[in-house]
Design an enzyme around this catalytic site. Structure first.
Site, PDB file in Angstrom:
ATOM      1  N   ASN A 172      40.644  23.761  19.872  1.00 39.39           N
ATOM      2  CA  ASN A 172      42.042  23.597  19.432  1.00 39.39           C
ATOM      3  C   ASN A 172      42.662  24.948  19.100  1.00 39.39           C
ATOM      4  O   ASN A 172      41.995  25.869  18.617  1.00 39.39           O
ATOM      5  CB  ASN A 172      42.170  22.597  18.275  1.00 39.39           C
ATOM      6  CG  ASN A 172      41.273  22.859  17.097  1.00 39.39           C
ATOM      7  OD1 ASN A 172      40.169  23.340  17.232  1.00 39.39           O
ATOM      8  ND2 ASN A 172      41.752  22.538  15.911  1.00 39.39           N
ATOM      9  N   GLU A 197      46.032  26.508  17.218  1.00 34.37           N
ATOM     10  CA  GLU A 197      47.158  26.167  16.332  1.00 34.37           C
ATOM     11  C   GLU A 197      48.237  27.243  16.343  1.00 34.37           C
ATOM     12  O   GLU A 197      48.080  28.310  16.937  1.00 34.37           O
ATOM     13  CB  GLU A 197      46.617  25.901  14.919  1.00 34.37           C
ATOM     14  CG  GLU A 197      45.665  24.711  14.930  1.00 34.37           C
ATOM     15  CD  GLU A 197      45.208  24.263  13.554  1.00 34.37           C
ATOM     16  OE1 GLU A 197      45.440  24.983  12.557  1.00 34.37           O
ATOM     17  OE2 GLU A 197      44.609  23.174  13.476  1.00 34.37           O
ATOM     18  N   CYS A 208      45.546  20.426  20.838  1.00 32.00           N
ATOM     19  CA  CYS A 208      44.193  19.928  20.589  1.00 32.00           C
ATOM     20  C   CYS A 208      43.205  20.488  21.608  1.00 32.00           C
ATOM     21  O   CYS A 208      43.579  20.878  22.723  1.00 32.00           O
ATOM     22  CB  CYS A 208      44.168  18.410  20.706  1.00 32.00           C
ATOM     23  SG  CYS A 208      45.064  17.531  19.436  1.00 32.00           S
ATOM     24  N   GLU A 224      41.028  18.860  23.369  1.00 31.33           N
ATOM     25  CA  GLU A 224      40.907  18.046  24.583  1.00 31.33           C
ATOM     26  C   GLU A 224      41.954  18.435  25.616  1.00 31.33           C
ATOM     27  O   GLU A 224      41.668  18.585  26.802  1.00 31.33           O
ATOM     28  CB  GLU A 224      41.073  16.554  24.258  1.00 31.33           C
ATOM     29  CG  GLU A 224      40.010  15.974  23.349  1.00 31.33           C
ATOM     30  CD  GLU A 224      40.372  16.067  21.873  1.00 31.33           C
ATOM     31  OE1 GLU A 224      40.959  17.095  21.454  1.00 31.33           O
ATOM     32  OE2 GLU A 224      40.058  15.127  21.136  1.00 31.33           O
ATOM     33  N   CYS A 231      42.893  12.256  19.596  1.00 36.68           N
ATOM     34  CA  CYS A 231      44.145  11.733  19.029  1.00 36.68           C
ATOM     35  C   CYS A 231      44.930  10.971  20.102  1.00 36.68           C
ATOM     36  O   CYS A 231      44.595  11.012  21.287  1.00 36.68           O
ATOM     37  CB  CYS A 231      44.987  12.879  18.462  1.00 36.68           C
ATOM     38  SG  CYS A 231      45.873  13.812  19.719  1.00 36.68           S
ATOM     39  N   CYS A 245      46.212  13.030  23.082  1.00 35.19           N
ATOM     40  CA  CYS A 245      45.122  13.419  23.995  1.00 35.19           C
ATOM     41  C   CYS A 245      44.678  12.225  24.841  1.00 35.19           C
ATOM     42  O   CYS A 245      44.386  12.372  26.026  1.00 35.19           O
ATOM     43  CB  CYS A 245      43.945  13.983  23.210  1.00 35.19           C
ATOM     44  SG  CYS A 245      44.291  15.632  22.564  1.00 35.19           S
TER      45      CYS A 245
END
Ligand code: THU
Length: 159
Positions: A61, A63, A72, A74, A111, A114
Site C-alpha cells: 500500500n 499512502e 491499497c 492489491e 477492501c 479492491c
C-alpha cells in the site's frame, strides 16, 4: 420473499498447512509488506500475485497526505501487473496485512474497492483468481474467486 446467496471460503489453519507454492507467495507478500508507504495509517499490507508463467509479482500500500490519493496493496499490484504483463493470467493473490509493530492473527480481507478491481481482471482474463488473505500469523482464509467476496457484483454485463 427472502432469498439467500451462498458464498464459500476455505480456512487454512496456519502457514505450515500451505503447500510450497503457497508458502512462497505468503513469504513474498509478507516481505513486500515491509515496503509499504503507510506513514498515515501505520497499517502495512503486502500483496503477491502468481502468474500462469510462474512469475510472482508483488506490491504494497502507498499512502498520501491527501488521504484518498493513496492506494491499497492489491490495486497497486494488480494494476502494475496488467500494465506490464497485459497477457498474463493471474492465478492466485495473497494479501497479508497488519498494523506496524504488532503481531496480529486476524485475516485482512481486500477492501470493497479492491474487490471491484479484482473482479475487473477476472473478467479480463476470463478466469477466476484464488484469493488468500491473512495476517502475519494465524489462519489463512481462501476463496476460489473474488465473487465469493463480492456478491451482487456490478460488471460490464450491465453496461
Ligand atoms: N489497505 C490495503 O492496502 N488493502 C486493503 O484491502 C485494506 C486497506 C491499506 C490502505 C491504507 O493504506 C491502509 O491499509 C489503512 O486502510
Amino acid at each position: 420473499m427472502e432469498k439467500e446467496i451462498k458464498i464459500s471460503f476455505h480456512v487454512i489453519p496456519s502457514y505450515k498447512d500451505l503447500d510450497e507454492t503457497e508458502k512462497k507467495l505468503f513469504d513474498a507478500a509478507k516481505a513486500v509488506r515491509e515496503n509499504a508507504y503507510a506513514n498515515y495509517s501505520n497499517f502495512l499490507v503486502g500483496c503477491a500475485l502468481l502468474l500462469d508463467n510462474g512469475e510472482i509479482v508483488t506490491g504494497s500500500n502507498q499512502e498520501n497526505a491527501a488521504y484518498p490519493s493513496g492506494l491499497c496493496a492489491e490495486r497497486t499490484t494488480i494494476y502494475w501487473t496488467s500494465a506490464n504483463f497485459p497477457k498474463a493470467q493471474i492465478t492466485k493473490m495473497f494479501v497479508i496485512g497488519a498494523p506496524r509493530n504488532m503481531l496480529s492473527s486476524q485475516p485482512i480481507p481486500p477492501c470493497g474497492a479492491c474487490r471491484q478491481s479484482i473482479l475487473e481482471y477476472e473478467a479480463k482474463q476470463d478466469q477466476p483468481i484464488e484469493i488468500y488473505f491473512a495476517s502475519l500469523e494465524g489462519e489463512i482464509f481462501k476463496t476460489k474467486s473474488v465473487r465469493d467476496l463480492l456478491p451482487f457484483s456490478f460488471d460490464s454485463s450491465f453496461l
